[in-house]
Design an enzyme around this catalytic site. Sequence first.
Site, PDB file in Angstrom:
ATOM      1  CG  HIS A  24     -42.678  10.684  10.593  1.00  0.00           C
ATOM      2  ND1 HIS A  24     -41.599   9.869  10.487  1.00  0.00           N
ATOM      3  CD2 HIS A  24     -43.088  10.580  11.873  1.00  0.00           C
ATOM      4  CE1 HIS A  24     -41.350   9.315  11.660  1.00  0.00           C
ATOM      5  NE2 HIS A  24     -42.247   9.719  12.511  1.00  0.00           N
ATOM      6  CG  HIS A  79     -43.294   7.517  22.140  1.00  0.00           C
ATOM      7  ND1 HIS A  79     -42.722   8.775  22.135  1.00  0.00           N
ATOM      8  CD2 HIS A  79     -43.130   7.043  20.869  1.00  0.00           C
ATOM      9  CE1 HIS A  79     -42.240   9.021  20.923  1.00  0.00           C
ATOM     10  NE2 HIS A  79     -42.488   8.006  20.138  1.00  0.00           N
ATOM     11  CD  GLU A  81     -43.669   9.865  16.324  1.00  0.00           C
ATOM     12  OE1 GLU A  81     -42.830   9.058  16.765  1.00  0.00           O
ATOM     13  OE2 GLU A  81     -43.607  10.351  15.174  1.00  0.00           O
ATOM     14  CG  ASP A  83     -46.972   6.613  16.355  1.00  0.00           C
ATOM     15  OD1 ASP A  83     -46.547   7.536  17.070  1.00  0.00           O
ATOM     16  OD2 ASP A  83     -46.243   5.676  15.973  1.00  0.00           O
ATOM     17  CG  HIS A 146     -38.908   7.457  17.614  1.00  0.00           C
ATOM     18  ND1 HIS A 146     -40.101   7.854  17.093  1.00  0.00           N
ATOM     19  CD2 HIS A 146     -37.960   7.899  16.760  1.00  0.00           C
ATOM     20  CE1 HIS A 146     -39.919   8.493  15.975  1.00  0.00           C
ATOM     21  NE2 HIS A 146     -38.647   8.524  15.742  1.00  0.00           N
ATOM     22  CG  ASP A 165     -41.862   4.159  18.645  1.00  0.00           C
ATOM     23  OD1 ASP A 165     -42.942   3.695  18.237  1.00  0.00           O
ATOM     24  OD2 ASP A 165     -41.622   5.384  18.669  1.00  0.00           O
ATOM     25  CE1 TYR A 193     -41.344   0.632  14.001  1.00  0.00           C
ATOM     26  CE2 TYR A 193     -39.328   0.301  15.264  1.00  0.00           C
ATOM     27  CZ  TYR A 193     -40.616   0.800  15.161  1.00  0.00           C
ATOM     28  OH  TYR A 193     -41.174   1.461  16.230  1.00  0.00           O
ATOM     29  CG  HIS A 226     -45.297   0.650  15.675  1.00  0.00           C
ATOM     30  ND1 HIS A 226     -46.398   1.307  15.174  1.00  0.00           N
ATOM     31  CD2 HIS A 226     -44.536   1.598  16.266  1.00  0.00           C
ATOM     32  CE1 HIS A 226     -46.309   2.596  15.441  1.00  0.00           C
ATOM     33  NE2 HIS A 226     -45.188   2.810  16.114  1.00  0.00           N
TER      34      HIS A 226
END
Length: 397
Positions: A24, A79, A81, A83, A146, A165, A193, A226
Site C-alpha cells: 500500500h 492484528h 490487517e 497481511d 499499527h 507489526d 520500516y 515481518h
Amino acid sequence: MAVQEIKKNVYWVGTVDWNIRSFHGYSLARRGTTYNAYLVLDDKITLFDTVPEDFKWDLYHQVRSLVKLEDIDYMVVNHVELDHSGAFPFMYDRIKPEKVFCSTMGEKAIAGHFHRDDFPLQVVGSGDEISLGKKRVQFMETRMLHWPDSMFSYIPEDKLLISNDAFGQNIASSRRFDDETDKSVLFAEARHYYANIILPYSQLVQKVLAKVKEAGLEIDMIAPDHGFIWRSYVPEIIRAYDEYSRQVTKNKAVIVYDSMWKSTEKMAKAVGEGLFEAGTDYRLMALKTYHHSDVIGELADSRILVCGSPTHNNGILPLVADFLTYMKGLKPVGRIGAAFGSYGWSGEAAKDIHKVLQEAKFETPADPTRVKHVPTHEDLAACKELGKSLAAAAAEK
Ligand code: FEO
C-alpha cells in the site's frame, strides 16, 4: 522456507514473500518481506496470526508439517490487517478452534472484514492472561501499532514477545534470526520500516515502551510478524525504537525534487553545495529515480527536507505532489523544511510546497526560492545561500 523452532515448542510457521514490490504505497522492491506466524505446542496448541490470503496454502503446509490442523485449540489474532489475517477464515475452517483471542477493536475489525458470526471470539485486553498448559500468554493492547486492533502476546515462560507489526522489517530471507544477517542492513531496514509504517504513531510507541518497562516484562526474544526475529539485539532494537519514536535526527538533509528541463535540478544541486559548504551532509533524490518511501527512509534521521518542483499547469509536478501527500500522512516532527523551483510565467509550485511544509508543521526559516526559466549564476548562488541558511538553522536545533 521451513518451519523453525524459535523457543522450545514455539515454531515459526510463516511465509516468505520474495516477490512483493508494493505494500500500500510502501515500495518493497528493495528486499521483499515475510509474514510471520507462530505455533505453540502445549496442552492447548495455539496459532498466533496468519498470512495473506494468497499464501494460505503455504501456511497450511507449514502448520501441517507439525500438527494436524484439527488438533489446534486456540487461534490468536494480534492484528486484523489482511497481511496477517487474510488466511484466517481458511485456517479457521480447517482448525475449528475452541477459542479465537483478539482485542475489543479486533472483534469489530474481524466482523468488518469477514462478515461472519460463527467465530468463537474471546476478547482480551491488557493484563489478561490465558494458560496453554506449561506456558501462559499475557496480552497487551497496542492500539495504533499499527491499527486500533493491534496487540502484543507475551509468553513469560519463554520471555518471548510476539509483537506483530512493531519491531518488524521488510526483508525476505531464508534465515529467521537477527544474528544471521548483516546487522547494519537489519537496523537500516528496521528504521526504514518504522519511518514508513509506524512513524505517525510515535507518541503511542513511547507509551507502549513505557508500559513494557512498567510491566517489568523480561524479554529475551521479540518475534515480529515481518522480517527477522530479534534474539541477539533485543536491547538495541528497543533502544532504537525509543530513538525512532522520539524522532531523533542528525544534521543531515534530503533534497527531493522533480524537474522538467533540469532548471529545478540545477537549483537542487546548488542547494546541496550550500548545505555541504556549511557542514551538512545531504542526499539528492530525484523522484523519477527514487520511490517516495525510500525518500522517507532517508528522511527518518534527517533534520532538513528541501523539496523542489517546477510549476506545471499552475501547480506542483505529480511526483512531487505524490511525495508530499505520502510524507504529510506520516507526520514527521522536528524538521526544518524549504521549497524551491523554477517556473515560466505563473510560478505557484514552490509557494504551494512551502504551504504544505507549513501545514505539516515543518519549521520554514526561508521563503520559497524561485527562478524564472533557467537559473543564472546569481540564481544558483542564491540557492547555495538557501542551503547554507538551512544548515545554520539545523545546527542550532
Ligand atoms: Fe503487517 Fe499492519 O500489517
